[in-house]
Design an enzyme around this catalytic site. Sequence first.
Site, short mmCIF file in Angstrom:
data_model
loop_
_atom_site.label_atom_id
_atom_site.label_comp_id
_atom_site.label_asym_id
_atom_site.label_seq_id
_atom_site.Cartn_x
_atom_site.Cartn_y
_atom_site.Cartn_z
N ASP A 12 75.18 -108.03 32.28
CA ASP A 12 74.95 -106.66 32.54
C ASP A 12 76.59 -106.17 33.09
O ASP A 12 76.99 -107.17 33.65
CB ASP A 12 73.84 -106.08 33.46
CG ASP A 12 73.82 -104.70 33.80
OD1 ASP A 12 73.95 -103.75 33.04
OD2 ASP A 12 73.60 -104.60 35.08
N LEU A 13 76.77 -104.92 33.20
CA LEU A 13 78.18 -104.60 33.77
C LEU A 13 77.89 -103.93 35.12
O LEU A 13 78.33 -104.64 36.14
CB LEU A 13 78.83 -103.53 32.88
CG LEU A 13 80.21 -103.36 33.47
CD1 LEU A 13 81.17 -104.26 33.40
CD2 LEU A 13 80.84 -102.04 32.45
N ASP A 14 77.36 -102.70 35.17
CA ASP A 14 77.16 -102.03 36.48
C ASP A 14 76.24 -102.93 37.32
O ASP A 14 75.12 -103.05 37.15
CB ASP A 14 76.88 -100.73 36.13
CG ASP A 14 76.60 -99.94 37.54
OD1 ASP A 14 77.19 -100.05 38.47
OD2 ASP A 14 75.74 -98.86 37.62
N THR A 20 80.06 -100.04 39.75
CA THR A 20 80.54 -98.60 39.45
C THR A 20 79.42 -97.41 39.88
O THR A 20 79.44 -96.37 39.63
CB THR A 20 80.56 -98.65 37.98
OG1 THR A 20 79.83 -99.44 37.31
CG2 THR A 20 82.15 -98.97 37.64
N LYS A 48 69.99 -96.97 38.24
CA LYS A 48 70.69 -98.06 37.71
C LYS A 48 70.16 -98.51 36.46
O LYS A 48 68.95 -98.89 36.18
CB LYS A 48 70.82 -99.23 38.85
CG LYS A 48 71.54 -98.81 40.03
CD LYS A 48 71.67 -100.14 40.97
CE LYS A 48 72.47 -99.51 41.98
NZ LYS A 48 72.58 -100.51 43.24
N SER A 117 75.45 -103.95 28.40
CA SER A 117 75.45 -102.80 29.24
C SER A 117 75.09 -101.50 28.48
O SER A 117 75.35 -101.44 27.31
CB SER A 117 76.95 -102.49 29.73
OG SER A 117 76.88 -101.27 30.27
N ALA A 118 74.36 -100.60 29.25
CA ALA A 118 73.91 -99.31 28.61
C ALA A 118 75.05 -98.23 28.87
O ALA A 118 74.74 -97.20 28.25
CB ALA A 118 72.80 -98.84 29.69
N LYS A 148 67.08 -100.10 27.76
CA LYS A 148 66.42 -100.89 28.38
C LYS A 148 65.12 -100.14 29.13
O LYS A 148 65.23 -99.13 29.69
CB LYS A 148 67.16 -101.62 29.74
CG LYS A 148 68.54 -102.10 29.24
CD LYS A 148 69.47 -102.55 30.35
CE LYS A 148 70.87 -102.93 30.01
NZ LYS A 148 71.87 -103.15 31.06
N GLU A 172 71.05 -109.62 35.19
CA GLU A 172 70.74 -108.19 35.40
C GLU A 172 70.56 -107.77 36.80
O GLU A 172 70.03 -108.37 37.66
CB GLU A 172 69.81 -107.99 34.57
CG GLU A 172 70.00 -106.88 33.34
CD GLU A 172 70.30 -105.70 33.60
OE1 GLU A 172 70.08 -104.96 34.57
OE2 GLU A 172 70.52 -105.02 32.63
N ASP A 173 71.07 -106.57 37.19
CA ASP A 173 70.58 -106.18 38.46
C ASP A 173 69.50 -105.06 38.64
O ASP A 173 69.10 -104.75 39.63
CB ASP A 173 71.91 -105.38 39.24
CG ASP A 173 72.45 -104.07 38.44
OD1 ASP A 173 72.46 -103.97 37.35
OD2 ASP A 173 72.47 -103.13 39.36
P1 B16 Z 1 77.57 -94.16 31.12
P2 B16 Z 1 74.64 -101.00 33.09
C1 B16 Z 1 74.56 -98.34 33.28
O1 B16 Z 1 75.33 -99.66 33.20
C2 B16 Z 1 74.30 -97.79 34.77
O2 B16 Z 1 73.81 -98.92 35.57
C3 B16 Z 1 73.48 -96.44 34.79
O3 B16 Z 1 73.59 -95.96 35.97
C4 B16 Z 1 74.23 -95.56 33.75
O4 B16 Z 1 73.65 -94.21 33.73
C5 B16 Z 1 74.50 -96.00 32.40
O5 B16 Z 1 75.08 -97.39 32.47
C6 B16 Z 1 75.11 -95.15 31.52
O6 B16 Z 1 76.35 -95.29 31.60
O7 B16 Z 1 76.96 -92.81 31.39
O8 B16 Z 1 78.80 -94.57 31.14
O9 B16 Z 1 77.30 -94.27 29.54
O10 B16 Z 1 74.08 -101.26 34.50
O11 B16 Z 1 73.71 -101.03 32.13
O12 B16 Z 1 75.96 -101.99 32.79
MG MG Z 2 73.42 -102.88 35.94
#
Ligand code: B16
Ligand code: MG
Length: 225
Positions: A12-14, A20, A48, A117-118, A148, A172-173
């Site tokens: 996962d990224l964030d 971030t 998150k 990542s989402a 997810k 994953e966090d």
């Molecule tokens: P964006 P991850 C997620 O990243 C974030 O944890 C979440 O807070 C955010 O709303 C989502 O990506 C969408 O991000 O607005 O940049 O498309 O944890 O799945 O890497």
């Molecule tokens: Mg995350």
Amino acid sequence: MQKSPISLCIFDLDGVIVDTAKYHYIAWKRLAAEFGYDLTEAQNEKLKGVSRVQSLNHILDWAGVTKTEEEKTALATRKNNWYVELIQNVTPDDALPGVVSFIHELKQAGIKVALGSASKNARVILDKLELSSLFDAIVDGTMTVKSKPDPEVFLKGTELTNTSPHASLVFEDAAKGIDAALAGGMLAVGIGTEDQLGHSDFVLPGFDNYTLSDFLKQLTRVKQV
Ligand code: B16
Ligand code: MG
């Protein structure tokens, strides 16, 4: 060193590679303030791993505010513009402690690495971190329809790398991300605390001082080889 029963690690990224969440918080808080709502850090925690549209829906619910679909699109775009401005500050030094050297160790051991990542901004962030070339596959929020806890984002990673989900593992966090990995038939490692991520196969506080050898030892405990 023992052979890994895992052929693919999906990150996962964030919250796993970079923090971030603090930038998402600044941008969402600024947006919520526009309709007189004070978004707390505890509420931000619940966002998150949640997609942009779903995050906005949660905030509107908490604030007791109703918006049309058109207004929601405009709000999400405004929040994203602020967020994109903030992530311009990301540099390679922002990678969370130990994660880059751990990824290098995986690659040297012949284990593939993918991003799941989402975020629709994931590629920009990976570029800022100068990590894009490390990944065998990058799956981001522009490539998925379901969020997810649906396993789509991770299953795409297994497809793009021609790996079976049963030979794959996700870091994953977010609790929903762990649910997604398990639903896809993958092993799931929580990055965080037991109380939030106790349903993972195992939990790590982070990658600081974490080595491939530690990883392989933990794997043999959870996976019969
Ligand atoms: P964006 P991850 C997620 O990243 C974030 O944890 C979440 O807070 C955010 O709303 C989502 O990506 C969408 O991000 O607005 O940049 O498309 O944890 O799945 O890497
Ligand atoms: Mg995350």
